[in-house]
Motif scaffolding. Structure first.
Motif, PDB file in Angstrom:
ATOM      1  N   PHE A   1      -1.239   5.369   6.743  1.00  0.00           N
ATOM      2  CA  PHE A   1      -1.333   3.221   5.846  1.00  0.00           C
ATOM      3  C   PHE A   1      -2.844   3.633   5.827  1.00  0.00           C
ATOM      4  O   PHE A   1      -3.560   3.592   6.456  1.00  0.00           O
ATOM      5  CB  PHE A   1      -0.669   2.549   7.321  1.00  0.00           C
ATOM      6  CG  PHE A   1       0.399   2.771   8.115  1.00  0.00           C
ATOM      7  CD1 PHE A   1       0.661   1.600   8.178  1.00  0.00           C
ATOM      8  CD2 PHE A   1       1.307   3.046   7.627  1.00  0.00           C
ATOM      9  CE1 PHE A   1       2.471   0.924   8.898  1.00  0.00           C
ATOM     10  CE2 PHE A   1       2.662   3.084   8.196  1.00  0.00           C
ATOM     11  CZ  PHE A   1       2.947   1.935   8.116  1.00  0.00           C
TER      12      PHE A   1
ATOM     13  N   ASP B   1       1.960  -0.087   2.733  1.00  0.00           N
ATOM     14  CA  ASP B   1       1.994   0.215   3.620  1.00  0.00           C
ATOM     15  C   ASP B   1       0.918  -0.054   4.241  1.00  0.00           C
ATOM     16  O   ASP B   1      -0.525  -0.022   4.075  1.00  0.00           O
ATOM     17  CB  ASP B   1       2.510   1.989   4.085  1.00  0.00           C
ATOM     18  CG  ASP B   1       3.981   2.172   4.079  1.00  0.00           C
ATOM     19  OD1 ASP B   1       4.871   0.857   3.671  1.00  0.00           O
ATOM     20  OD2 ASP B   1       4.856   2.849   4.105  1.00  0.00           O
TER      21      ASP B   1
ATOM     22  N   THR C   1       4.900  -2.551   6.377  1.00  0.00           N
ATOM     23  CA  THR C   1       5.702  -1.613   4.931  1.00  0.00           C
ATOM     24  C   THR C   1       6.118  -1.747   4.031  1.00  0.00           C
ATOM     25  O   THR C   1       6.991  -3.343   4.188  1.00  0.00           O
ATOM     26  CB  THR C   1       6.595  -0.513   6.671  1.00  0.00           C
ATOM     27  OG1 THR C   1       7.040  -1.336   6.944  1.00  0.00           O
ATOM     28  CG2 THR C   1       6.388  -0.337   7.894  1.00  0.00           C
TER      29      THR C   1
END
Length: 158
Positions: free
Chosen positions: A24, A45, A76
């Motif tokens: 991420f 993400d 996400t």
């Protein structure tokens, strides 16, 4: 090295979330590309950390009670509620019951009593408050007065 306690908290949170979710992108100020900005692909993400000083209260001349509100917004690509529930539980386990950080070279630990988890507009929000006392170093006290010798003479004048 962080210059304020709020920057120390931010650095520790960024490290914590990058450790939990290395794939991420983690942001604190702004998210540069989430809406079809060509030629780079969208960021799908990501974690946005909103760190808000909520209160500073004087406890004494050398102590300040602080409250810092933290909102970790996680997105996400799947936008799956099931995945968000799993991630929310992982975040809860990472910050509660104790959040640890280093401030000015000193290790600090703050008890986090609860983490609020909710999904708003397909983004998971994990929100918690850091409440702690910040202490300044007290200056050395001046020495106490030592014993005083007094001689009283009793002479009368006429």
């Amino acid at each position: 090295m962080a210059s304020t306690i709020f920057e120390s908290i931010k650095e520790s949170l960024v490290g914590l979330f990058k450790g939990l979710y290395p794939a991420f992108d983690v942001f604190c100020e702004e998210i540069p590309k989430t809406r079809h900005d060509a030629p780079e692909p969208d960021i799908e993400d990501y974690i946005f950390l909103d760190i808000l000083p909520a209160a500073n209260t004087t406890a004494s001349a050398y102590h300040t009670d602080r409250r810092v509100l933290v909102d970790a917004a996680l997105h996400t690509a799947s936008e799956s509620n099931g995945e968000y529930l799993r991630i929310g539980q992982e975040v809860d386990g990472a910050v509660r019951p104790v959040f640890r950080f280093t401030d000015g070279g000193e290790d600090r630990a703050i008890t986090v009593p609860d983490v609020s988890i909710k999904v708003v507009d397909r983004v998971l929000h994990c929100t918690f408050t850091l409440s702690f006392r910040d202490s300044l170093e007290e200056p050395p006290q001046p020495p106490l007065m030592e014993e005083l010798d007094i001689h009283i003479s009793n002479t009368e004048r006429t």
